[in-house]
Write an enzyme that holds these catalytic residues in place. Sequence first.
Site, PDB file in Angstrom:
ATOM      1  N   LYS A  42       0.978  -1.429   0.039  1.00  0.00           N
ATOM      2  CA  LYS A  42      -0.035   0.249  -0.173  1.00  0.00           C
ATOM      3  C   LYS A  42       0.830   1.229  -0.101  1.00  0.00           C
ATOM      4  O   LYS A  42       2.079   1.467   0.179  1.00  0.00           O
ATOM      5  CB  LYS A  42      -0.859  -0.159   1.132  1.00  0.00           C
ATOM      6  CG  LYS A  42      -0.338   0.092   2.687  1.00  0.00           C
ATOM      7  CD  LYS A  42      -1.116  -0.279   3.708  1.00  0.00           C
ATOM      8  CE  LYS A  42      -0.564  -0.473   5.031  1.00  0.00           C
ATOM      9  NZ  LYS A  42      -1.439  -0.821   6.143  1.00  0.00           N
ATOM     10  N   ARG A 145     -11.232   0.214  14.068  1.00  0.00           N
ATOM     11  CA  ARG A 145     -10.983   1.085  12.854  1.00  0.00           C
ATOM     12  C   ARG A 145     -11.826   0.506  11.638  1.00  0.00           C
ATOM     13  O   ARG A 145     -12.727   1.107  11.371  1.00  0.00           O
ATOM     14  CB  ARG A 145      -9.518   0.977  12.322  1.00  0.00           C
ATOM     15  CG  ARG A 145      -9.018   1.898  11.478  1.00  0.00           C
ATOM     16  CD  ARG A 145      -7.707   1.902  11.285  1.00  0.00           C
ATOM     17  NE  ARG A 145      -6.814   0.561  10.778  1.00  0.00           N
ATOM     18  CZ  ARG A 145      -5.635   0.635  10.487  1.00  0.00           C
ATOM     19  NH1 ARG A 145      -4.707   1.021  10.554  1.00  0.00           N
ATOM     20  NH2 ARG A 145      -5.452  -1.018   9.763  1.00  0.00           N
ATOM     21  N   TYR A 267      17.895  31.025   7.158  1.00  0.00           N
ATOM     22  CA  TYR A 267      16.658  31.646   7.257  1.00  0.00           C
ATOM     23  C   TYR A 267      16.403  31.854   8.902  1.00  0.00           C
ATOM     24  O   TYR A 267      16.657  31.299   9.674  1.00  0.00           O
ATOM     25  CB  TYR A 267      15.337  31.013   6.828  1.00  0.00           C
ATOM     26  CG  TYR A 267      15.038  31.170   5.327  1.00  0.00           C
ATOM     27  CD1 TYR A 267      14.880  32.579   4.653  1.00  0.00           C
ATOM     28  CD2 TYR A 267      15.307  29.936   4.569  1.00  0.00           C
ATOM     29  CE1 TYR A 267      14.759  32.350   3.222  1.00  0.00           C
ATOM     30  CE2 TYR A 267      14.848  29.954   3.249  1.00  0.00           C
ATOM     31  CZ  TYR A 267      14.795  31.204   2.512  1.00  0.00           C
ATOM     32  OH  TYR A 267      14.501  31.261   1.235  1.00  0.00           O
ATOM     33  N   MET A 315      13.810  24.705   1.624  1.00  0.00           N
ATOM     34  CA  MET A 315      12.842  24.054   0.560  1.00  0.00           C
ATOM     35  C   MET A 315      13.825  23.372  -0.215  1.00  0.00           C
ATOM     36  O   MET A 315      13.618  22.220  -0.381  1.00  0.00           O
ATOM     37  CB  MET A 315      12.233  25.084  -0.278  1.00  0.00           C
ATOM     38  CG  MET A 315      11.363  24.235  -1.320  1.00  0.00           C
ATOM     39  SD  MET A 315      10.573  25.393  -2.799  1.00  0.00           S
ATOM     40  CE  MET A 315       9.338  26.298  -1.493  1.00  0.00           C
TER      41      MET A 315
HETATM   42  C1  LIG Z   1      -0.764  -1.722   7.033  1.00  0.00           C
HETATM   43  C2  LIG Z   1      -1.202  -3.182   7.236  1.00  0.00           C
HETATM   44  C3  LIG Z   1      -0.448  -4.108   7.453  1.00  0.00           C
HETATM   45  C4  LIG Z   1       1.117  -4.146   7.496  1.00  0.00           C
HETATM   46  O1  LIG Z   1       1.262  -3.559   8.577  1.00  0.00           O
HETATM   47  P1  LIG Z   1       3.055  -3.304   9.121  1.00  0.00           P
HETATM   48  O2  LIG Z   1       3.146  -2.772  10.351  1.00  0.00           O
HETATM   49  O3  LIG Z   1       3.726  -2.362   8.034  1.00  0.00           O
HETATM   50  O4  LIG Z   1       3.899  -4.771   8.693  1.00  0.00           O
HETATM   51  C5  LIG Z   1      -0.971  -5.312   7.853  1.00  0.00           C
HETATM   52  N1  LIG Z   1      -2.570  -5.529   7.752  1.00  0.00           N
HETATM   53  C6  LIG Z   1      -3.241  -4.419   7.660  1.00  0.00           C
HETATM   54  C7  LIG Z   1      -4.744  -4.363   7.725  1.00  0.00           C
HETATM   55  C8  LIG Z   1      -2.576  -3.168   7.435  1.00  0.00           C
HETATM   56  O5  LIG Z   1      -3.668  -2.118   7.227  1.00  0.00           O
END
Ligand SMILES: *Cc1c(COP(=O)(O)O)cnc(C)c1O
Length: 375
Positions: A42, A145, A267, A315
């Site tokens: 992801k 969640r 800055y 930047m």
């Molecule tokens: C992001 C996620 C993972 C992976 O989590 P990590 O901590 O990056 O290994 C696994 N299962 C779900 C449902 C997630 O949202």
Amino acid sequence: MTKRQSGYADSTITVNLDAIVANWRFLDSLSAPSTKTAAMVKANGYGLDSGAVATALAAAGCPLFFVASLGEAIQLRRHFNKIGINDMPIMVLHGAQIGQEDALAANQLVPVLNDLEQISRWRLFANKTGATLPALLHFDTGMTRLGLDADQADWLIQNRGTLDGLDIAYVMSHLVSGELADDPVNARQLVSFNELRSWFAGVPASLANSAGCLLGTDYHFQMTRPGIALYGVHPLETRIPDLQPVFNWQARILQIRKAAAGDRVGYGGTFELQRQSRIATIGVGYADGYRRQLGGKATVSIGGKTAPVIGRISMDSITVDVTDLDQNSLRADHASLIHDAYPIEAMAADLGTISYEIMTTLGQRADWHYQSGSF
Ligand SMILES: *Cc1c(COP(=O)(O)O)cnc(C)c1O
């Protein structure tokens, strides 16, 4: 998904795909041979390019992939099609949202169904199309969640016919505090999940993220879903030597200048030099994801020597005090922004965040290089 590579950017991110594969193999070796080790790609492969990461992992035998959204999933499906990998399972964590059914099916995607509404939506679509559609069922065992809550789970168990027309490939849940190995919530979630699972005899199960992979085989079930550990970040406090760092972030030394005691740097003139100094200006800034809060906190490595970042982050550049570096080190033309004395975990701590956020907000301006097969 692919990165810009003008070849002339002032910062470079080099991703070692072999290290990602080695980390996947290591995580895979922790569980029984019958347990599949999926890859979480992801957020564009935690910022490193989901296509490049998935190509390498698929070649190494990774049997299934997870992304968050339908958009990410379609992008990954197109990538797999382009490189001639067919039928690779792609699971979509956010499930079947309103109006997404056609696109999910057309791209052979497997939604993670997170509530009764999603279940009925996917099932109606299955009935309409006359196909048996694959899905994962996600139960919430403490995260609050995504996933079916306890009431919905009870209802579903009493009304199993709701799942007719669906091929439930896995039941899954997600750990709240897997990274804290001693947190009693882990064991509580394990008990709840095992109880839920017992109502779905014969359906494979999945609970473990990266941290869960390291919590022991009780947490592995038939599939694990590591993300961050693939990318070389240690999910538990104790570091595991088997996990390798997978990327290198460097930036060009644009200029080295002399400055007098009393001169102010950057800055706002927030940093006043206390001695005659030598300052290196380095071509990376907050537009590259080198966050502004790192001014006065971070260090870089130049020619193997550590030097502090002083003054504000601009930047496009940062300023580093290299007064104490020897001439030989100063012959280097690049600085390493994440290095042995300042690993990503230290940068995350200085920012009050976690490595995940640093990786997924790395800037797009760098030249991105992908290496494999040559280490
Ligand atoms: C992001 C996620 C993972 C992976 O989590 P990590 O901590 O990056 O290994 C696994 N299962 C779900 C449902 C997630 O949202």
